[in-house]
Design a protein around this motif. Structure first.
Motif, PDB file in Angstrom:
ATOM      1  N   ARG A   1       0.833  -1.199   0.000  1.00 40.86           N
ATOM      2  CA  ARG A   1       0.000   0.000   0.000  1.00 40.86           C
ATOM      3  C   ARG A   1       0.875   1.259   0.000  1.00 40.86           C
ATOM      4  NH1 ARG A   1      -4.767  -2.425  -1.249  1.00 40.86           N
ATOM      5  NH2 ARG A   1      -5.415  -3.943   0.321  1.00 40.86           N
ATOM      6  N   GLU A   2       0.484   2.251  -0.781  1.00 36.93           N
ATOM      7  CA  GLU A   2       1.197   3.537  -0.792  1.00 36.93           C
ATOM      8  C   GLU A   2       0.583   4.447   0.264  1.00 36.93           C
ATOM      9  OE1 GLU A   2       3.630   4.587  -3.025  1.00 36.93           O
ATOM     10  OE2 GLU A   2       3.593   3.097  -4.626  1.00 36.93           O
ATOM     11  N   HIS A   3       0.651   4.011   1.526  1.00 37.54           N
ATOM     12  CA  HIS A   3       0.058   4.756   2.625  1.00 37.54           C
ATOM     13  C   HIS A   3       1.122   5.506   3.415  1.00 37.54           C
ATOM     14  CE1 HIS A   3      -3.765   1.990   2.687  1.00 37.54           C
ATOM     15  NE2 HIS A   3      -3.681   2.743   1.614  1.00 37.54           N
ATOM     16  N   SER A   4       0.695   6.501   4.175  1.00 36.18           N
ATOM     17  CA  SER A   4       1.631   7.394   4.878  1.00 36.18           C
ATOM     18  C   SER A   4       2.650   6.642   5.706  1.00 36.18           C
ATOM     19  CB  SER A   4       0.850   8.358   5.776  1.00 36.18           C
ATOM     20  OG  SER A   4       0.085   9.253   5.012  1.00 36.18           O
ATOM     21  N   SER A   5       2.185   5.736   6.548  1.00 38.40           N
ATOM     22  CA  SER A   5       3.092   5.054   7.478  1.00 38.40           C
ATOM     23  C   SER A   5       3.986   4.032   6.801  1.00 38.40           C
ATOM     24  CB  SER A   5       2.275   4.369   8.582  1.00 38.40           C
ATOM     25  OG  SER A   5       1.461   3.346   8.032  1.00 38.40           O
ATOM     26  N   ILE A   6       3.699   3.718   5.539  1.00 37.02           N
ATOM     27  CA  ILE A   6       4.461   2.707   4.803  1.00 37.02           C
ATOM     28  C   ILE A   6       5.491   3.326   3.867  1.00 37.02           C
ATOM     29  CG2 ILE A   6       4.298   0.831   3.108  1.00 37.02           C
ATOM     30  CD1 ILE A   6       3.225   0.026   5.829  1.00 37.02           C
ATOM     31  N   THR A   7       5.106   4.314   3.093  1.00 36.21           N
ATOM     32  CA  THR A   7       6.008   4.846   2.066  1.00 36.21           C
ATOM     33  C   THR A   7       6.473   6.283   2.296  1.00 36.21           C
ATOM     34  OG1 THR A   7       4.112   5.488   0.697  1.00 36.21           O
ATOM     35  CG2 THR A   7       5.092   3.330   0.267  1.00 36.21           C
ATOM     36  N   ILE A   8       5.699   7.086   3.012  1.00 32.15           N
ATOM     37  CA  ILE A   8       6.079   8.486   3.228  1.00 32.15           C
ATOM     38  C   ILE A   8       6.886   8.647   4.517  1.00 32.15           C
ATOM     39  CG2 ILE A   8       5.277  10.867   3.364  1.00 32.15           C
ATOM     40  CD1 ILE A   8       4.605   9.428   0.735  1.00 32.15           C
ATOM     41  N   LEU A   9       6.425   8.045   5.582  1.00 36.08           N
ATOM     42  CA  LEU A   9       7.065   8.159   6.889  1.00 36.08           C
ATOM     43  C   LEU A   9       8.562   7.825   6.876  1.00 36.08           C
ATOM     44  CD1 LEU A   9       6.845   8.630   9.937  1.00 36.08           C
ATOM     45  CD2 LEU A   9       5.881   6.320  10.165  1.00 36.08           C
ATOM     46  N   PRO A  10       8.994   6.750   6.218  1.00 34.40           N
ATOM     47  CA  PRO A  10      10.427   6.411   6.232  1.00 34.40           C
ATOM     48  C   PRO A  10      11.332   7.501   5.661  1.00 34.40           C
ATOM     49  CG  PRO A  10       9.142   4.578   5.363  1.00 34.40           C
ATOM     50  CD  PRO A  10       8.210   5.747   5.470  1.00 34.40           C
ATOM     51  N   LYS A  11      10.786   8.362   4.803  1.00 32.05           N
ATOM     52  CA  LYS A  11      11.597   9.419   4.184  1.00 32.05           C
ATOM     53  C   LYS A  11      12.131  10.416   5.205  1.00 32.05           C
ATOM     54  CE  LYS A  11       9.103   9.213  -0.234  1.00 32.05           C
ATOM     55  NZ  LYS A  11       8.250   9.954  -1.202  1.00 32.05           N
ATOM     56  N   PHE A  12      11.498  10.487   6.368  1.00 36.07           N
ATOM     57  CA  PHE A  12      11.911  11.442   7.394  1.00 36.07           C
ATOM     58  C   PHE A  12      12.945  10.862   8.353  1.00 36.07           C
ATOM     59  CE2 PHE A  12       7.668  12.900   6.099  1.00 36.07           C
ATOM     60  CZ  PHE A  12       7.941  14.237   5.815  1.00 36.07           C
ATOM     61  N   PHE A  13      13.385   9.619   8.096  1.00 34.90           N
ATOM     62  CA  PHE A  13      14.340   8.961   8.983  1.00 34.90           C
ATOM     63  C   PHE A  13      15.672   8.700   8.282  1.00 34.90           C
ATOM     64  CE2 PHE A  13      10.422   8.083  11.153  1.00 34.90           C
ATOM     65  CZ  PHE A  13      10.771   7.973  12.496  1.00 34.90           C
ATOM     66  N   ASN A  14      16.758   9.040   8.971  1.00 30.21           N
ATOM     67  CA  ASN A  14      18.087   8.647   8.482  1.00 30.21           C
ATOM     68  C   ASN A  14      18.363   7.187   8.822  1.00 30.21           C
ATOM     69  OD1 ASN A  14      18.857  11.185   7.412  1.00 30.21           O
ATOM     70  ND2 ASN A  14      19.347  11.928   9.472  1.00 30.21           N
TER      71      ASN A  14
END
Length: 398
Positions: A153-166
């Protein structure tokens, strides 16, 4: 696929881990969990973080509340079972975002766990909202995705959230899924390869068939999956399920044409049909000539024999989806027969089963441990085999 980091590559001491799991578990009418596989498979990752003396913020979705709070879909019911399995108290937060949530997370001590409320109570989760993801990202030092069943799923907690983590990685459940399912596109796979598709999710599963025809020796299609093909091939399927296929008609025609050349796909010969939802008015009929006002609800005896003969000579088997309305005993014979045939191959074949209904069928005959690998994903499993990755995996490897 390039190597991506997993939880064994980190020491979580003094770190707060934002752990995405898939606790979208099946429950019965009394709210009791009927299959704990997804919970059980998540425990090794949680225990690894606890062993390192890390802090855990668990996030998950459950059901389809469509962006509004609904007590029916609250994750609070998971607290007792998680506490029992982990042998420790689990905190619960009834909001995903807000000052009270931030405060509770900030006060976590090493070795403590908090479960946040259902992500899907917020429409931003399914919309892939960046601001929602950014707020969530403030809850942890390290992001861990162990939600294989939701990672297509292209959902926030799956694909967007990781972008904010090093610092980000996959969990041990995800790692196990990747290792076991990668066999389907590796040189180690043994033939004959048989893929069995059933169930009523016609529109989504049809998309995988053309790809599976590239490497499978046999494709067995039963249940609600079969009727659109039979109808478009000129058969009469009566009132059998053929929903949501308008946009797929051309694809179905292409698959049927290609199959006339390759002869890989096998459909049922016969079905158990009922007239006008009358369980007392049942008969076996050829699948190509189901009378009007009748509908097929299970594969028939000749179909069972043919499918089982193919399974019996297969060396690699994947099953997703029942052969009919197996929840009713009178329409369960086909599904249970397929399950038993797969189990018989456990010493001579690599067997994979995924999807809630297929797993439930195994539980019905107390054979859930007699499969080479039990996947926590249905759609995610099929998509991973098709694409050799998932959006949620790609988000970690970036």
């Amino acid at each position: 696929m390039k190597k991506i980091k997993d939880v064994n590559d980190f020491n979580f001491k003094d770190k707060t881990v934002l752990l995405r799991v898939d606790y979208n578990v099946p429950i019965n009418q009394y709210g009791k969990i009927t299959d704990e596989t997804r919970i059980n498979y998540s425990l090794p990752t949680i225990n690894k973080i606890l062993f390192d003396k890390g802090k855990i913020v668990i996030i998950s979705h459950f059901g389809r509340p469509k962006g509004v709070f609904n007590n029916k879909y609250s994750l609070k019911f998971l607290i007792p079972i998680l506490s029992k399995k982990l042998k420790k108290y689990i905190f619960f937060c009834d909001k995903v975002i807000g000052n009270s949530t931030e405060e509770k997370i900030k006060n976590l001590k090493n070795g403590e766990i908090i479960l946040l409320e259902n992500l899907r109570f917020y429409k931003e989760e399914e919309n892939g909202d960046k601001q929602f993801s950014y707020i969530l990202s403030k809850y942890g030092d390290i992001y861990v995705n162990d939600a294989f069943g939701a990672s297509h799923r292209e959902h926030s907690s799956i694909t967007i959230l990781p972008k904010f983590f090093n610092k980000k990685c996959i969990g041990l459940l995800m790692k196990k899924e990747i290792l076991n399912l990668s066999i389907f596109f590796s040189k180690k796979i043994n033939s004959p390869i048989t893929i069995i598709l059933g169930g009523a999710k016609i529109e989504s599963k049809i998309n995988f068939i053309k790809n599976f025809m590239k490497f499978a020796d046999y494709l067995l299609i039963g249940g609600g999956m079969s009727y659109p093909f039979i109808k478009i091939d000129g058969g009469n399927v009566g009132n059998s399920i053929i929903d949501n296929i308008q946009s797929k008609i051309q694809l179905i025609k292409e698959i049927l044409y290609e199959n006339k050349i390759k002869n890989i796909i096998y459909f049922p010969y016969d079905v158990i049909a009922i007239k006008s939802n009358d369980d007392n008015n049942i008969k076996i009929v050829p699948i190509h000539s189901i009378p009007n006002n009748w509908k097929g609800l299970d594969i028939g005896p000749n179909s069972i024999k043919n499918f089982c003969n193919i399974i019996n000579k297969s060396k690699t088997i994947l099953w997703n989806g029942p052969m009919g309305l197996f929840e009713k005993k009178i329409f369960s014979i086909g599904t249970i027969s397929i399950a038993k045939a797969i189990i018989k191959r456990r010493n001579n074949a690599f067997t994979v089963v995924g999807g809630g209904d297929s797993i439930l069928a195994l539980k019905m005959i107390k054979s859930i441990t007699k499969i080479s690998y039990l996947s926590t994903g249905g759609g995610a499993m099929l998509e991973f085999i098709k694409n050799k990755t998932l959006p949620g995996i790609n988000a970690i490897s970036l």
